[in-house]
Design an enzyme around this catalytic site. Structure first.
Site, short mmCIF file in Angstrom:
data_model
loop_
_atom_site.label_atom_id
_atom_site.label_comp_id
_atom_site.label_asym_id
_atom_site.label_seq_id
_atom_site.Cartn_x
_atom_site.Cartn_y
_atom_site.Cartn_z
N SER B 56 12.86 48.28 80.06
CA SER B 56 11.88 47.21 79.96
C SER B 56 10.52 47.85 79.75
O SER B 56 10.14 48.77 80.50
CB SER B 56 11.90 46.37 81.24
OG SER B 56 11.07 45.23 81.06
N GLU B 57 9.77 47.38 78.76
CA GLU B 57 8.55 48.07 78.34
C GLU B 57 7.50 48.18 79.44
O GLU B 57 6.66 49.05 79.40
CB GLU B 57 7.94 47.35 77.13
CG GLU B 57 7.32 45.99 77.50
CD GLU B 57 6.68 45.26 76.32
OE1 GLU B 57 6.95 45.64 75.16
OE2 GLU B 57 5.91 44.32 76.57
N ASN B 58 7.55 47.27 80.42
CA ASN B 58 6.55 47.32 81.48
C ASN B 58 6.86 48.37 82.54
O ASN B 58 6.17 48.45 83.54
CB ASN B 58 6.38 45.94 82.12
CG ASN B 58 7.68 45.35 82.61
OD1 ASN B 58 8.71 45.48 81.95
ND2 ASN B 58 7.65 44.72 83.76
#
Lengths: 223, 228
Positions: B56-58
């Protein structure tokens, strides 16, 4: 003796000038230092440039600054959100300018600033309208674009725990931009849920070494 | 696509079915990023026993499903800002490291939604020509340049029946020559050096009809199969 603790959020944000560039951590609400942002609102500082992944949700945080017309420019990757009424209206009214930066480029530009580097070439956004006017160069046959460092006058960050030296421990995905932004501003201000004694943080788990941090303020809250 | 069903008796795949089809192509042991929208449904259709690690990019590897009601953690969200969990063995990191994984080509597969894909694999998935929406890009461009295996899930045509698979994208590009495979409600299409190759079609659809719904020229693979 080093003691970066201050007693109140007012002291934590003291000295922020009109026209300042403020880096604000967080991904959506997660990791967003709401109390510090609201303290900036209370200082009356205006003409601000806000650098953050998003541009506020509802009427709190960055949206509160926008609503009060304190922000001239937002540098962000994703201003759209479930409730982005304020940025949407201020942008349409021409009250605020948006510089849209791909998220990876946004964080890397700040990393460069913090690391004393003067730019980097990336494939991201090459050949798209987002890099119009930027220097392009073919490297090893790949179309790249030159991106320059992005520095703040101030960084506002949220962490879970700190000690008086400014060492920080983050929680889960609330870490996001914090460790990078902490390195990229002249004044790094951190709100934490808890300040602990020196030596109580596991040195293996420190997400931001205290050298990057200037002020610590404890605020209430579970995280 | 209701009109198509009524006219021809063809049943396009649902969004869940498109996601299920895409899930079958993910090898055991892959590190995968699922874009917002239809791609996130892929995780629900992954075969039990396959070990697939979601990025997940976060700032998370090993993203798990939504928590049980009451178990939400305000510090644990996905790229769509929804509450999620972390699987055993998962980990957290900052945004710079997260995008290093993306841009640096460390992910095995990326599944994205799209507005348009061109015959050379150009991807348009971040902004339309609608001036009424705030321009937002997030991590779309970083995802689209780093990974060598980028796949798109989308409907074959827009709500008003216009093709999404085009000779050239008319919307602003996310990345050039990025997409390797397209999963739609009607077909599975590969982007190759010699153009678009149809690998699978839904039952009852004939190739000429699919071509009518596609602006870019298609070629039917000699060994094509039914999309189900």
């Amino acid at each position: 003796m080093i003691d970066k603790r201050v007693a109140t959020v007012e002291e934590a944000v003291a000295g922020i000038r009109d026209g300042a560039t403020i880096l604000i951590g967080g991904f959506g609400d997660t990791g967003t230092p709401f109390e510090l942002i609201h303290a900036v609102l209370d200082t009356g500082a205006r003409d601000l440039t806000i650098v953050s992944n998003n541009a506020g949700n509802g009427y709190v945080g960055i949206a509160a600054l926008l609503e009060a017309d304190r922000v001239r420019r937002v540098v962000c990757s994703y201003p759209r959100s479930s409730d982005c009424v304020v940025i949407d209206r201020k942008f349409r009214e021409g009250k605020v300018e948006i510089e849209l930066v791909p998220q990876g480029t946004l964080v890397e530009r700040m990393r460069c600033a913090g690391a004393g580097l003067y730019g980097f070439y990336t494939r991201t956004a090459a050949g798209t309208p987002l890099v119009d006017g930027k220097e392009e160069r073919i490297i090893d046959g790949v179309e790249c674009v030159l991106e320059k460092p992005l520095r703040g006058d101030v960084a506002l960050i949220k962490a879970t725990c700190a000690d008086r030296w400014g060492n920080l421990v983050y929680s889960k995905t609330a870490r996001n931009f914090g460790p990078i932004m902490a390195t990229a501003a002249d004044l790094t201000v951190v709100q934490v849920s808890r300040v602990v004694g020196l030596g109580e943080l596991d040195p293996e788990l420190i997400g931001t070494p205290g050298i990057f941090v200037d002020r610590i303020v404890e605020v209430g809250g579970a995280s | 696509m209701k009109h198509l069903a009524l006219r021809t008796g063809i049943t396009p795949l649902s969004r869940q079915q498109i996601a299920a089809r895409a899930a079958r192509d993910v090898p055991d042991g892959s590190f995968v990023n699922l874009g917002i929208g239809m791609p996130t449904l892929i995780a629900d259709h992954m075969t039990a026993g396959k070990e697939v690690i979601y990025h997940s990019e976060n700032g998370m590897l090993g993203m798990g499903p939504a928590p049980a009601p009451g178990e939400e953690d305000e510090n644990l969200v996905n790229a769509g800002k929804q509450f999620v969990t972390l699987v055993r063995g998962g980990c957290y990191f900052d945004s710079a490291q997260s995008f290093m994984m993306m841009r640096g080509g460390h992910l095995d597969m990326v599944f994205l939604g799209a507005f348009q894909v061109s015959e050379t694999g150009d991807l348009a998935n971040w902004v339309t020509d609608d001036r009424n929406t705030l321009p937002s890009v997030g991590g779309a461009m970083d995802l689209a340049v780093g990974c060598r295996d980028i796949r798109v899930l989308m409907e074959q045509v827009t709500r008003d029946g216009k093709p999404r698979v085009l000779r050239r994208c008319t919307y602003p590009l996310t990345a050039k020559r990025a997409v390797k495979r397209i999963y739609t409600d009607l077909a599975v299409i590969d982007v190759t050096e010699s153009g678009l190759v149809v690998r699978e079609m839904v039952e009852g659809l004939d190739f000429d009809r699919l071509q009518e719904l596609t602006e870019a020229p298609l070629c039917l693979h000699g060994n094509w199969s039914l999309l189900a």
